[in-house]
Design a protein around this motif. Structure first.
Motif, PDB file in Angstrom:
ATOM      1  N   LEU A 154       0.828  -1.206   0.000  1.00 54.51           N
ATOM      2  CA  LEU A 154       0.000   0.000   0.000  1.00 54.51           C
ATOM      3  C   LEU A 154       0.867   1.262   0.000  1.00 54.51           C
ATOM      4  CD1 LEU A 154      -2.790  -1.065   2.519  1.00 54.51           C
ATOM      5  CD2 LEU A 154      -2.994  -0.816   0.023  1.00 54.51           C
ATOM      6  N   LEU A 155       1.968   1.247   0.767  1.00 54.02           N
ATOM      7  CA  LEU A 155       2.894   2.387   0.754  1.00 54.02           C
ATOM      8  C   LEU A 155       3.440   2.620  -0.649  1.00 54.02           C
ATOM      9  CD1 LEU A 155       5.012   2.007   4.017  1.00 54.02           C
ATOM     10  CD2 LEU A 155       3.579   3.952   3.388  1.00 54.02           C
ATOM     11  N   ALA A 156       3.785   1.542  -1.350  1.00 51.06           N
ATOM     12  CA  ALA A 156       4.352   1.663  -2.693  1.00 51.06           C
ATOM     13  C   ALA A 156       3.338   2.216  -3.695  1.00 51.06           C
ATOM     14  CB  ALA A 156       4.877   0.307  -3.171  1.00 51.06           C
ATOM     15  N   TYR A 157       2.066   1.905  -3.512  1.00 50.53           N
ATOM     16  CA  TYR A 157       1.032   2.360  -4.439  1.00 50.53           C
ATOM     17  C   TYR A 157       0.644   3.825  -4.242  1.00 50.53           C
ATOM     18  CZ  TYR A 157      -0.017  -2.522  -5.712  1.00 50.53           C
ATOM     19  OH  TYR A 157       0.040  -3.817  -6.161  1.00 50.53           O
ATOM     20  N   GLY A 158       0.790   4.340  -3.033  1.00 51.16           N
ATOM     21  CA  GLY A 158       0.277   5.674  -2.724  1.00 51.16           C
ATOM     22  C   GLY A 158       1.359   6.713  -2.519  1.00 51.16           C
ATOM     23  N   ARG A 159       0.911   7.879  -2.074  1.00 48.87           N
ATOM     24  CA  ARG A 159       1.810   8.963  -1.646  1.00 48.87           C
ATOM     25  C   ARG A 159       1.496   9.260  -0.199  1.00 48.87           C
ATOM     26  NH1 ARG A 159       1.923  14.396  -4.530  1.00 48.87           N
ATOM     27  NH2 ARG A 159      -0.302  14.105  -4.437  1.00 48.87           N
ATOM     28  N   CYS A 160       2.512   9.670   0.528  1.00 45.43           N
ATOM     29  CA  CYS A 160       2.317   9.937   1.945  1.00 45.43           C
ATOM     30  C   CYS A 160       3.182  11.125   2.355  1.00 45.43           C
ATOM     31  CB  CYS A 160       2.686   8.713   2.772  1.00 45.43           C
ATOM     32  SG  CYS A 160       4.396   8.173   2.571  1.00 45.43           S
ATOM     33  N   SER A 161       2.985  11.579   3.563  1.00 45.55           N
ATOM     34  CA  SER A 161       3.875  12.533   4.215  1.00 45.55           C
ATOM     35  C   SER A 161       4.456  11.824   5.418  1.00 45.55           C
ATOM     36  CB  SER A 161       3.123  13.785   4.660  1.00 45.55           C
ATOM     37  OG  SER A 161       2.607  14.476   3.545  1.00 45.55           O
ATOM     38  N   ILE A 162       5.695  12.148   5.752  1.00 50.49           N
ATOM     39  CA  ILE A 162       6.375  11.429   6.821  1.00 50.49           C
ATOM     40  C   ILE A 162       7.033  12.418   7.772  1.00 50.49           C
ATOM     41  CG2 ILE A 162       8.224   9.794   7.378  1.00 50.49           C
ATOM     42  CD1 ILE A 162       7.799   8.559   4.598  1.00 50.49           C
ATOM     43  N   PHE A 171      12.165   6.011   0.412  1.00 48.52           N
ATOM     44  CA  PHE A 171      11.181   7.015   0.023  1.00 48.52           C
ATOM     45  C   PHE A 171      11.919   8.190  -0.603  1.00 48.52           C
ATOM     46  CE2 PHE A 171       9.443   4.847   3.716  1.00 48.52           C
ATOM     47  CZ  PHE A 171       8.105   4.674   3.428  1.00 48.52           C
ATOM     48  N   LEU A 172      11.257   8.909  -1.497  1.00 46.70           N
ATOM     49  CA  LEU A 172      11.816  10.120  -2.101  1.00 46.70           C
ATOM     50  C   LEU A 172      10.797  11.239  -2.004  1.00 46.70           C
ATOM     51  CD1 LEU A 172      13.930  11.652  -3.864  1.00 46.70           C
ATOM     52  CD2 LEU A 172      12.660  10.803  -5.856  1.00 46.70           C
ATOM     53  N   LEU A 182       9.431  17.232   9.037  1.00 40.49           N
ATOM     54  CA  LEU A 182       8.336  16.913   8.128  1.00 40.49           C
ATOM     55  C   LEU A 182       8.904  16.756   6.725  1.00 40.49           C
ATOM     56  CD1 LEU A 182       5.431  16.467   7.319  1.00 40.49           C
ATOM     57  CD2 LEU A 182       5.096  18.949   7.351  1.00 40.49           C
ATOM     58  N   ILE A 183       8.789  15.554   6.187  1.00 41.65           N
ATOM     59  CA  ILE A 183       9.306  15.232   4.854  1.00 41.65           C
ATOM     60  C   ILE A 183       8.122  15.046   3.910  1.00 41.65           C
ATOM     61  CG2 ILE A 183      10.686  13.587   3.517  1.00 41.65           C
ATOM     62  CD1 ILE A 183      12.150  12.919   6.158  1.00 41.65           C
ATOM     63  N   GLY A 184       8.139  15.755   2.789  1.00 45.38           N
ATOM     64  CA  GLY A 184       7.052  15.650   1.814  1.00 45.38           C
ATOM     65  C   GLY A 184       5.880  16.548   2.111  1.00 45.38           C
ATOM     66  N   LYS A 185       6.145  17.720   2.675  1.00 46.20           N
ATOM     67  CA  LYS A 185       5.082  18.642   3.087  1.00 46.20           C
ATOM     68  C   LYS A 185       4.215  19.087   1.902  1.00 46.20           C
ATOM     69  CE  LYS A 185       6.091  22.957   4.109  1.00 46.20           C
ATOM     70  NZ  LYS A 185       6.595  24.128   4.825  1.00 46.20           N
ATOM     71  N   GLU A 186       4.821  19.453   0.794  1.00 45.92           N
ATOM     72  CA  GLU A 186       4.078  19.998  -0.354  1.00 45.92           C
ATOM     73  C   GLU A 186       3.725  18.938  -1.401  1.00 45.92           C
ATOM     74  OE1 GLU A 186       3.047  23.155  -0.581  1.00 45.92           O
ATOM     75  OE2 GLU A 186       3.976  23.683   1.313  1.00 45.92           O
ATOM     76  N   ASN A 187       4.683  18.058  -1.723  1.00 39.91           N
ATOM     77  CA  ASN A 187       4.505  17.116  -2.828  1.00 39.91           C
ATOM     78  C   ASN A 187       4.427  15.659  -2.387  1.00 39.91           C
ATOM     79  OD1 ASN A 187       4.669  19.222  -4.795  1.00 39.91           O
ATOM     80  ND2 ASN A 187       6.866  19.259  -4.455  1.00 39.91           N
ATOM     81  N   GLY A 188       4.606  15.419  -1.117  1.00 40.57           N
ATOM     82  CA  GLY A 188       4.514  14.062  -0.603  1.00 40.57           C
ATOM     83  C   GLY A 188       5.774  13.247  -0.825  1.00 40.57           C
ATOM     84  N   CYS A 189       5.729  12.038  -0.325  1.00 44.65           N
ATOM     85  CA  CYS A 189       6.817  11.069  -0.470  1.00 44.65           C
ATOM     86  C   CYS A 189       6.305   9.895  -1.295  1.00 44.65           C
ATOM     87  CB  CYS A 189       7.256  10.524   0.885  1.00 44.65           C
ATOM     88  SG  CYS A 189       7.869  11.747   2.040  1.00 44.65           S
ATOM     89  N   THR A 190       7.164   9.375  -2.142  1.00 46.63           N
ATOM     90  CA  THR A 190       6.838   8.165  -2.882  1.00 46.63           C
ATOM     91  C   THR A 190       7.884   7.110  -2.574  1.00 46.63           C
ATOM     92  OG1 THR A 190       8.038   8.979  -4.818  1.00 46.63           O
ATOM     93  CG2 THR A 190       5.671   9.350  -4.789  1.00 46.63           C
ATOM     94  N   VAL A 191       7.462   5.871  -2.606  1.00 41.27           N
ATOM     95  CA  VAL A 191       8.393   4.759  -2.432  1.00 41.27           C
ATOM     96  C   VAL A 191       9.124   4.572  -3.751  1.00 41.27           C
ATOM     97  CG1 VAL A 191       8.582   2.271  -2.045  1.00 41.27           C
ATOM     98  CG2 VAL A 191       7.029   3.630  -0.644  1.00 41.27           C
ATOM     99  N   THR A 192      10.450   4.616  -3.696  1.00 38.55           N
ATOM    100  CA  THR A 192      11.238   4.380  -4.914  1.00 38.55           C
ATOM    101  C   THR A 192      11.754   2.956  -4.984  1.00 38.55           C
ATOM    102  OG1 THR A 192      13.240   5.234  -3.857  1.00 38.55           O
ATOM    103  CG2 THR A 192      11.916   6.791  -5.154  1.00 38.55           C
TER     104      THR A 192
END
Length: 184
Positions: A99-107, A148-149, A118-128
């Motif tokens: 599920l993490l790989a399919y979506g975007r999140c903030s961490i 994550f990126l 706070l990582i991914g405040k504006e554009n989120g984090c994706t699993v690379t």
């Protein structure tokens, strides 16, 4: 626009530790509501959100932020790579990591020095990448390494008032529900 530095920096004491101790992952981007910043750190959030806590331990848990600037285009952005090592394999973890790989999140990453970022405040984090390994020798790690990126206009923000148990403790207007993981 003037981009002039405003102060120097001395050599600091050697009183810090590397690495992170926990991640607090929220689904999607922007779920923290309006974010207030003061003194170059997040001072308040006014959203209602659930953060899923992932405890991490040992080596292999870190984030690195790199600024990329182009004199040709006049642009700058910040890439943050967050790498976490999660020992032990389970079918329940496999489902969550998918599920993490399919979506975007903030961490929010809590470091070993009491700071939260706070990582991914504006554009989120994706699993690379998600690497699942059984190990080879009996003493090898058996588990998952996830990277994550996040690519943002600024480096990750510090969060004021964070504690080891709750990085949102200083956010007086936020309603944060922290869901602690289980051993699977």
């Amino acid at each position: 626009m003037a981009c002039l530095i405003t102060k120097g920096r001395l050599i600091n004491c050697s009183d810090v530790q590397g690495g992170i101790s926990a991640l607090f992952i929220t689904n999607g981007v922007g779920g923290y509501g309006a974010i207030t910043e003061a003194s170059d750190a997040i001072s308040n959030m006014d959203g209602s959100f659930t953060a899923f806590k992932y405890e991490v331990n040992g080596a292999g848990n870190s984030f690195t932020t790199t600024a990329t600037t182009s004199k040709d285009t006049g642009t700058t952005f910040f890439s943050t790579v967050l790498s976490v090592t999660l020992p032990k394999l389970s079918k329940e973890d496999r489902a969550e990591f998918t599920l993490l790989a399919y979506g975007r999140c903030s961490i929010v990453a809590a470091d070993r020095n009491g700071n939260a970022f706070l990582i991914g405040k504006e554009n989120g984090c994706t699993v690379t990448s998600t690497v699942i390994t059984s190990g080879d020798a009996r003493g090898d790690m058996q588990g998952t390494v996830i990277e994550f990126l996040a690519e943002e206009g600024q480096a990750p923000d510090f969060i004021n008032g964070a504690t080891a148990a709750n990085p949102f403790a200083g956010m007086s207007s936020a309603t944060a529900t922290i869901t602690v993981g289980t051993n699977s």
